[in-house]
Scaffold this motif. Structure first.
Motif, short mmCIF file in Angstrom:
data_model
loop_
_atom_site.label_atom_id
_atom_site.label_comp_id
_atom_site.label_asym_id
_atom_site.label_seq_id
_atom_site.Cartn_x
_atom_site.Cartn_y
_atom_site.Cartn_z
N UNK A 50 -18.17 -4.88 10.56
CA UNK A 50 -17.51 -3.60 10.89
C UNK A 50 -16.39 -3.23 9.92
N UNK A 51 -15.64 -4.19 9.43
CA UNK A 51 -14.57 -3.90 8.48
C UNK A 51 -15.13 -3.35 7.17
N UNK A 52 -16.29 -3.85 6.79
CA UNK A 52 -16.96 -3.40 5.57
C UNK A 52 -17.46 -1.96 5.75
N UNK A 53 -18.10 -1.70 6.88
CA UNK A 53 -18.65 -0.37 7.15
C UNK A 53 -17.53 0.67 7.29
N UNK A 54 -16.48 0.33 8.03
CA UNK A 54 -15.37 1.27 8.21
C UNK A 54 -14.65 1.51 6.88
N UNK A 55 -14.47 0.47 6.08
CA UNK A 55 -13.83 0.64 4.77
C UNK A 55 -14.58 1.64 3.91
N UNK A 56 -15.90 1.55 3.91
CA UNK A 56 -16.72 2.50 3.14
C UNK A 56 -16.69 3.88 3.77
N UNK A 57 -16.94 3.91 5.06
CA UNK A 57 -17.09 5.18 5.77
C UNK A 57 -15.87 6.08 5.72
N UNK A 58 -14.70 5.50 6.01
CA UNK A 58 -13.51 6.35 6.01
C UNK A 58 -13.19 6.85 4.61
N UNK A 59 -13.48 6.03 3.59
CA UNK A 59 -13.21 6.43 2.22
C UNK A 59 -14.13 7.57 1.79
N UNK A 87 -5.58 5.38 0.52
CA UNK A 87 -4.65 4.25 0.53
C UNK A 87 -3.65 4.38 1.68
N UNK A 88 -3.20 5.59 1.95
CA UNK A 88 -2.28 5.82 3.07
C UNK A 88 -2.96 5.48 4.40
N UNK A 89 -4.19 5.92 4.56
CA UNK A 89 -4.96 5.60 5.76
C UNK A 89 -5.14 4.09 5.87
N UNK A 90 -5.50 3.44 4.76
CA UNK A 90 -5.66 1.99 4.76
C UNK A 90 -4.38 1.26 5.12
N UNK A 130 -5.33 -3.65 12.15
CA UNK A 130 -6.68 -4.14 11.87
C UNK A 130 -6.87 -4.23 10.37
N UNK A 131 -7.77 -5.09 9.94
CA UNK A 131 -8.04 -5.25 8.51
C UNK A 131 -9.37 -4.57 8.19
N UNK A 132 -9.34 -3.66 7.22
CA UNK A 132 -10.58 -3.04 6.74
C UNK A 132 -10.75 -3.40 5.28
N UNK A 133 -11.95 -3.19 4.79
CA UNK A 133 -12.24 -3.55 3.40
C UNK A 133 -11.81 -2.45 2.44
N UNK A 134 -10.68 -2.68 1.79
CA UNK A 134 -10.24 -1.73 0.77
C UNK A 134 -11.05 -1.90 -0.51
N UNK A 135 -11.74 -3.04 -0.65
CA UNK A 135 -12.69 -3.20 -1.76
C UNK A 135 -13.79 -2.14 -1.61
N UNK A 136 -14.31 -2.04 -0.40
CA UNK A 136 -15.38 -1.08 -0.15
C UNK A 136 -14.85 0.35 -0.29
N UNK A 137 -13.65 0.58 0.24
CA UNK A 137 -13.05 1.91 0.13
C UNK A 137 -12.82 2.28 -1.34
N UNK A 138 -12.42 1.28 -2.13
CA UNK A 138 -12.12 1.52 -3.54
C UNK A 138 -13.33 1.80 -4.40
N UNK A 146 0.83 -1.21 0.00
CA UNK A 146 0.00 0.00 0.00
C UNK A 146 0.87 1.26 0.00
N UNK A 147 1.92 1.26 0.79
CA UNK A 147 2.82 2.41 0.82
C UNK A 147 3.49 2.61 -0.54
N UNK A 148 3.87 1.52 -1.19
CA UNK A 148 4.46 1.59 -2.53
C UNK A 148 3.45 2.13 -3.54
N UNK A 149 2.21 1.70 -3.40
CA UNK A 149 1.15 2.20 -4.29
C UNK A 149 0.93 3.69 -4.07
#
Length: 192
Positions: free
Chosen positions: A171-180, A114-117, A124-132, A80-83
Motif C-alpha cells: 500500500x505504501x508503494x501504491x499510494x506513493x505513486x498514486x498521489x504523485x 514533497x509537501x504532501x509527503x 504514515x510512511x509512503x514511498x517517496x521513491x515511487x512518488x519521485x 522534507x519541509x526544508x527541501x
C-alpha cells in the motif's frame, strides 16, 4: 541474496534525487530548445536535485537525521519541509526569470508532492521513491509527449525493489505513486 543485490541496485539507480536531472533537461529543451533551455535545466538541477542532496547530507553529518535515505518516517518531516523551501526558492527564481509555464509547473509539482509527503510522514510512511518517479513521468506525459506513458513501466521494478528491501509495504508503494501522479496532473492542469 542475489535478489536483494538487484533490488538495492535498482533502488540506488532510481533515487528520486537523480530523476530531476533528466526531467529538467527534457522539459526545458523541449520547450526552449536554445541555450536558455540549458540554463533552465541547470537551474532546475541545482534547486531540485543538488541543493536537496546537500541539505540531507548536511543534516546527516550534523546528526539531525540518522540516515540520508530517511527510512524512519519520524525523521522525514523537517528535511522534507526544508527541501520544499529550496523548491520554493527555485520556483521564485524561475518565475522571476519568466520561465515557461512547463518549467513552473514541474517545479510546483515537486513542491506539492514533497509537501504532501512531509505531512503524510507525520502519521504514515509512503514511498517517496515511487512518488519521485511517478510524478516526473506524469509531467513528461502531459508536458512533452504522451508516448512517455511507457515510462510508467519503470514503476514496476522500483516498487518491487522497495518491497524486496522491506523499505515499504505494497500500500505504501501504491499510494506513493498514486498521489504523485494525481498531484502532478492537477498542478500541470492549473498552470496550463
Amino acid at each position: 541474496m542475489e535478489t536483494k543485490k538487484i533490488a538495492k541496485g535498482i533502488s540506488i539507480i532510481c533515487q528520486p534525487t537523480f530523476i530531476p536531472i533528466a526531467l529538467y533537461f527534457i522539459v526545458s529543451l523541449s520547450v526552449v530548445p536554445t541555450v536558455t533551455g540549458i540554463w533552465y535545466a541547470l537551474l532546475g538541477i541545482v534547486f531540485i536535485a543538488l541543493a536537496p542532496i546537500a541539505l540531507v547530507f548536511i543534516l546527516a553529518r550534523c546528526n539531525k537525521i540518522s540516515d540520508p535515505d530517511l527510512p524512519d518516517r519520524r525523521e522525514r518531516f523537517i528535511p522534507y519541509l526544508s527541501i520544499v523551501g529550496l523548491y520554493l526558492i527555485g520556483f521564485i527564481v524561475f518565475w522571476y526569470l519568466g520561465a515557461p509555464y512547463q518549467i513552473l509547473a514541474i517545479t510546483a509539482s515537486y513542491i506539492a508532492v514533497t509537501l504532501f509527503g512531509a505531512f503524510i510522514s507525520l502519521f504514515w510512511k509512503i514511498s517517496m521513491h515511487m512518488a519521485g518517479v511517478a510524478g516526473p513521468v506524469t509531467a513528461l506525459v502531459f508536458l512533452v509527449n504522451p508516448l512517455f506513458v511507457w515510462a510508467y513501466i519503470l514503476l514496476i521494478p522500483i516498487g518491487w525493489a522497495r518491497y524486496i528491501l522491506k523499505k515499504h509495504t505494497f500500500p505504501q508503494i501504491v499510494i506513493g505513486s498514486g498521489f504523485s501522479i494525481l498531484l502532478t496532473y492537477l498542478v500541470i492542469r492549473f498552470f496550463s
